[in-house]
Design a protein around this motif. Structure first.
Motif, PDB file in Angstrom:
ATOM      1  N   THR A  70      43.133  29.280  41.925  1.00  0.00           N
ATOM      2  CA  THR A  70      44.167  30.382  42.122  1.00  0.00           C
ATOM      3  C   THR A  70      45.677  29.696  42.173  1.00  0.00           C
ATOM      4  O   THR A  70      46.494  30.413  42.480  1.00  0.00           O
ATOM      5  CB  THR A  70      43.922  31.167  43.205  1.00  0.00           C
ATOM      6  OG1 THR A  70      43.848  30.420  44.535  1.00  0.00           O
ATOM      7  CG2 THR A  70      42.474  31.948  43.103  1.00  0.00           C
ATOM      8  N   THR A  73      47.955  31.785  40.146  1.00  0.00           N
ATOM      9  CA  THR A  73      48.163  33.012  40.396  1.00  0.00           C
ATOM     10  C   THR A  73      48.764  33.152  41.751  1.00  0.00           C
ATOM     11  O   THR A  73      49.781  34.035  41.707  1.00  0.00           O
ATOM     12  CB  THR A  73      46.714  33.659  40.591  1.00  0.00           C
ATOM     13  OG1 THR A  73      45.917  33.655  39.496  1.00  0.00           O
ATOM     14  CG2 THR A  73      46.666  35.171  40.826  1.00  0.00           C
ATOM     15  N   SER A 244      41.674  32.215  31.780  1.00  0.00           N
ATOM     16  CA  SER A 244      41.561  33.692  31.906  1.00  0.00           C
ATOM     17  C   SER A 244      40.561  34.385  30.866  1.00  0.00           C
ATOM     18  O   SER A 244      39.754  35.339  31.321  1.00  0.00           O
ATOM     19  CB  SER A 244      42.972  34.525  31.928  1.00  0.00           C
ATOM     20  OG  SER A 244      43.769  33.786  32.772  1.00  0.00           O
ATOM     21  N   GLU A 263      44.052  33.948  35.702  1.00  0.00           N
ATOM     22  CA  GLU A 263      43.018  34.690  36.068  1.00  0.00           C
ATOM     23  C   GLU A 263      41.608  33.743  36.131  1.00  0.00           C
ATOM     24  O   GLU A 263      40.592  34.236  35.566  1.00  0.00           O
ATOM     25  CB  GLU A 263      42.565  36.089  35.288  1.00  0.00           C
ATOM     26  CG  GLU A 263      43.412  36.993  35.647  1.00  0.00           C
ATOM     27  CD  GLU A 263      43.630  37.793  37.115  1.00  0.00           C
ATOM     28  OE1 GLU A 263      42.548  38.072  37.529  1.00  0.00           O
ATOM     29  OE2 GLU A 263      44.573  37.714  37.700  1.00  0.00           O
ATOM     30  N   PRO A 266      38.164  34.723  38.668  1.00  0.00           N
ATOM     31  CA  PRO A 266      37.565  35.922  38.322  1.00  0.00           C
ATOM     32  C   PRO A 266      36.674  35.713  37.226  1.00  0.00           C
ATOM     33  O   PRO A 266      35.324  36.460  36.874  1.00  0.00           O
ATOM     34  CB  PRO A 266      38.583  36.963  38.345  1.00  0.00           C
ATOM     35  CG  PRO A 266      39.562  36.484  39.224  1.00  0.00           C
ATOM     36  CD  PRO A 266      39.617  34.931  39.003  1.00  0.00           C
ATOM     37  N   LYS A 296      35.644  42.494  42.623  1.00  0.00           N
ATOM     38  CA  LYS A 296      35.810  42.612  41.053  1.00  0.00           C
ATOM     39  C   LYS A 296      34.649  43.371  40.414  1.00  0.00           C
ATOM     40  O   LYS A 296      33.573  43.010  40.634  1.00  0.00           O
ATOM     41  CB  LYS A 296      36.291  41.216  40.648  1.00  0.00           C
ATOM     42  CG  LYS A 296      37.764  40.525  41.570  1.00  0.00           C
ATOM     43  CD  LYS A 296      37.898  39.426  41.149  1.00  0.00           C
ATOM     44  CE  LYS A 296      37.355  38.494  42.020  1.00  0.00           C
ATOM     45  NZ  LYS A 296      37.553  38.417  43.463  1.00  0.00           N
ATOM     46  N   ALA A 313      50.242  40.327  35.220  1.00  0.00           N
ATOM     47  CA  ALA A 313      50.018  39.436  36.618  1.00  0.00           C
ATOM     48  C   ALA A 313      50.917  39.829  37.567  1.00  0.00           C
ATOM     49  O   ALA A 313      52.098  40.446  37.481  1.00  0.00           O
ATOM     50  CB  ALA A 313      50.653  37.849  35.951  1.00  0.00           C
ATOM     51  N   VAL A 335      42.108  37.965  28.343  1.00  0.00           N
ATOM     52  CA  VAL A 335      41.774  38.040  29.719  1.00  0.00           C
ATOM     53  C   VAL A 335      40.400  38.763  29.728  1.00  0.00           C
ATOM     54  O   VAL A 335      40.192  39.678  29.179  1.00  0.00           O
ATOM     55  CB  VAL A 335      42.589  38.478  30.764  1.00  0.00           C
ATOM     56  CG1 VAL A 335      42.968  40.244  30.519  1.00  0.00           C
ATOM     57  CG2 VAL A 335      42.263  38.293  32.112  1.00  0.00           C
ATOM     58  N   GLU A 340      39.916  45.086  39.872  1.00  0.00           N
ATOM     59  CA  GLU A 340      39.857  44.355  41.307  1.00  0.00           C
ATOM     60  C   GLU A 340      40.668  45.137  42.404  1.00  0.00           C
ATOM     61  O   GLU A 340      41.536  45.883  41.976  1.00  0.00           O
ATOM     62  CB  GLU A 340      40.823  42.919  41.099  1.00  0.00           C
ATOM     63  CG  GLU A 340      40.900  42.216  42.499  1.00  0.00           C
ATOM     64  CD  GLU A 340      41.571  40.824  42.162  1.00  0.00           C
ATOM     65  OE1 GLU A 340      41.579  40.154  42.911  1.00  0.00           O
ATOM     66  OE2 GLU A 340      42.156  40.679  41.076  1.00  0.00           O
TER      67      GLU A 340
END
Length: 697
Positions: A70, A73, A244, A263, A266, A296, A313, A335, A340
């Motif tokens: 992450t 992110t 992603s 991403e 996830p 998610k 994002a 993606v 989420e």
């Protein structure tokens, strides 16, 4: 690399998960450690150290390392990326400030748009202009380009984004400005919109290129530091990074285009859901990943994760299910389709001023974590509620490495029970029910809103908390079966081991569908195929393990958004165009519940994806056994499953279950990284590779 082991590490908001697979016999070792937000590499190396010590792994035996993180992110969410300058066409300096017309909260008079990642004082202009066909209306003034680069350097920029008008058609001016920037500012990261996102929509293209530049120094520092520390420990295996889109890429490719890994974590979870759904015999599935911070929901269709061409994002979580559309930064990169919500095990329960019980969006995270972790947390969380209800064992959490404090959990839940006038069990059940309601809404958004009936899907439940809630959610949605992978708490990490290398390239071609000529499209598609084939070549993928997929993105004339429609693998023919139009109408009807075949349609973009197939781990099969699971029984305890009182509930050790065993609810199945709840009226059966399949009895 000659080793026989493959390592996968997934860093989440609360836990860092590690999976080590021995390819000789399919043996799998797993571990979970608390994440280290200040330096994610610390958690990575701790997980690797634990797995190495438990397995006796020598560094030379490690063949490959797959990683989901992450770090990109977090740089966007926490606004701690690089200082970026933007160079735009004269007159378009304010494109990031203007943004879009959309109001993400229509009835909130005080709502604010997300602040641009590039302040206006770092936005500069160059004299040049192209038209929508890419023809030069005003030649590039190289003096203005040099002045803009110098101004960016003097203002303290670390990275430069170049986004010029209509560069997606003709990138010549952007490339020349980039060359000038490299000459005059050699230390800066350069991000070209025509290279990162060569598609129409100026603001979306600029936003994507800006984010790419914003996270690039952070990602490069992280990956460089991680690789140096791995090398210092003797680990020379190549590092592959989850993207992603649901595929992996080499660390060097991730450094060059870090926007594609926003991403990362996830996406790995949905890849795992597709793999385990296939093992259980389901081609279509609903992915449900409930961790410590968020839950998610994703979609698997035809054995593959559903992928969207764009996302936002840094969007903020709403009070209901899902992210608030328009509250983040647009990104034009593929993606995995996910919804989420803030309903993880660490989501905090609270009573609002109106006297209503609420759960989330705030989370206790990894530090201090839920009250029962004994790390200083005092607020009630979903994990504390599950402990009060008897669904978690205080002595067997993380295989006994972390003993849960049941007294602290009860004290925390009492903080919401007292103002509501409820006893502890009813308050705890209320916390769980509210979290379940939010998660059901997320599942409806990713299924019903996408045109898919949940009753036609299986639910693949994973994450540390997912199997505790899955059967209840499935019953509410009408989903006929729940699939719980072995090691569900680390399934996202295992998902890294069942993915392929993936590279995407796109090209805008705005043209009426009725005027398309197959030979014209073939030229564009061939250019894109050469680009992605080169990426596979650089990763050393042999030709026999390569595949290419081609997609046309279409819309009705006058629409803003487009839908992807697959193109045939061979050369396009005139006869393919009517079929393309029919496939688009069908996709539109499935997504929006209507189609307008009589309306003209147009091509918006072409997209090509190259797949480099990687070997899948061969998981060890459990020993065969009969239906009776008595040999795996470890004890009994009172458990509250619904609004009623506690039930006398058998508890089973998942590692002792045999293939063919059937566990009747109410029951709990415990393992190191998760607990599976089987409610009354349900039965779980141990299937291939130790997968649990839960169905109504």
């Amino acid at each position: 690399m000659s080793g026989s082991y493959r390592l996968a590490v997934d860093i989440g908001g609360t836990f860092t998960d590690g999976v080590l697979v021995d390819e000789r016999d399919g043996a799998v070792r797993i571990t979970k450690v608390l994440s280290t937000p200040a330096d994610q590499a610390e958690g990575f190396l701790e997980a690797l150290g634990r797995l190495s010590a438990e397995s006796g792994l020598a560094p030379a035996e490690l063949r490959s390392i797959l990683h989901a993180t992450t770090v990109a992110t977090n740089a966007v969410l926490e606004r701690r990326g690089a200082r970026v300058a933007l160079i735009a066409t004269r007159g378009f300096r304010d494109m990031l400030e203007i943004g879009r017309q959309i109001r993400h909260e229509l009835y909130d008079l005080q709502t604010e748009k997300p602040a641009p990642l590039v302040p206006r004082r770092l936005c500069f202009e160059v004299a040049e202009r192209l038209d929508h066909r890419g023809e030069v209306l005003e030649p590039l003034d190289e003096g203005s380009a040099a002045a803009a680069v110098d101004a960016a350097r003097e203002a303290g920029a670390e990275a430069i984004t170049i986004c010029l008008l209509h560069a997606y058609v003709n990138p010549a001016h952007e490339r020349r400005v980039a060359a000038i920037a490299r000459e005059r500012f050699p230390g800066a990261v350069i991000s070209l919109s025509s290279a990162v996102a060569p598609e129409i929509r100026e603001y979306w293209r600029a936003s994507t290129a800006v984010i790419n530049a914003y996270v690039a120094p952070v990602v490069r520092r992280y990956l460089g530091g991680l690789e140096r520390r791995l090398a210092a420990g003797g680990y020379g295996a190549p590092v592959l990074i989850m993207q992603s889109s649901g595929g992996v890429a080499g660390a060097e490719a991730a450094r060059e285009r870090p926007v594609a890994m926003l991403e990362s974590g996830p996406a790995a979870g949905v890849a795992a859901a597709a793999f385990f759904a296939g093992l259980a015999g389901f081609a279509d599935a609903l992915s449900f990943d409930m961790g410590g911070t968020t839950a998610k929901a994703g979609l698997v269709l035809g054995g593959r994760p559903s992928v969207l061409p764009e996302f936002e994002a840094g969007s903020r979580l709403g009070t209901g299910a899902g992210l608030v559309r328009g509250s983040g930064y647009p990104v034009l990169t593929p993606v995995v389709d996910l919804v989420e919500i803030s309903a993880g095990g660490g989501s905090v329960a609270w009573v609002d001023p109106g006297g209503l019980l609420r759960v989330g969006p705030r989370s206790a995270g990894a530090d201090p974590g839920p009250a029962c972790y004994g790390r200083g947390g005092a607020e009630p969380t979903v994990t504390d509620a599950n402990l009060v209800l008897g669904r978690l064992s205080p002595d067997n959490f993380l295989g006994g490495r972390l003993r849960l404090d049941a007294g602290a959990a009860r004290e925390a839940v009492a903080r919401v029970a007292a103002p509501l006038g409820l006893d502890l069990e009813r308050a705890a059940a209320g916390v769980v029910a509210i979290a379940d309601a939010a998660m059901m809404q997320a599942m409806r958004l990713v299924t019903v809103q996408r045109g898919h009936d949940p009753r036609d899907l299986a639910l693949v439940a994973f994450g540390g908390a997912g199997p505790l809630h899955a059967a209840t959610l499935a019953a509410e949605l009408g989903v006929p079966a729940v699939v719980v992978p072995p090691g569900p708490g680390v399934a996202s990490a295992l998902g890294l081991l069942v993915t392929d290398l993936r590279f995407d390239a796109s090209l805008s071609r705005l043209r009426p569908l009725a005027e398309l000529r197959p030979h014209e499209l073939e030229g564009d598609l061939a250019a894109l195929e050469r680009e992605v084939a080169g990426a596979l070549e650089r990763e050393g993928v042999p030709p026999a393990d390569r595949a290419v997929e081609r997609v046309a993105e279409l819309r009705y004339v006058g629409q803003s958004w487009r839908l992807p429609v697959p193109l045939p693998a061979g050369p396009l023919r005139d006869a393919d165009l009517p079929q393309l139009r029919a496939a688009f109408d069908e996709a539109h009807a499935r997504r929006y519940s209507y189609a307008v075949p009589e309306e003209p349609a147009e091509l918006v973009a072409l997209r090509v994806t190259a797949i480099g197939r990687l070997a899948r781990p061969r998981l060890r099969e459990p020993e065969p056994g009969g239906p009776d699971p008595a040999a795996a029984l470890t004890g009994r305890r009172p458990v509250v499953f619904a609004a009623g009182g506690p039930l006398d509930c058998p508890v089973y050790d998942r590692y002792a279950l045999r293939r063919g065993n059937r566990v009747a609810g109410p029951a709990l199945v415990e393992e190191m990284d998760s607990t599976t709840a089987i409610p009354p009226g349900h039965t779980a059966e141990v299937a291939a590779a130790g997968v649990l399949i839960i169905r109504p009895a």
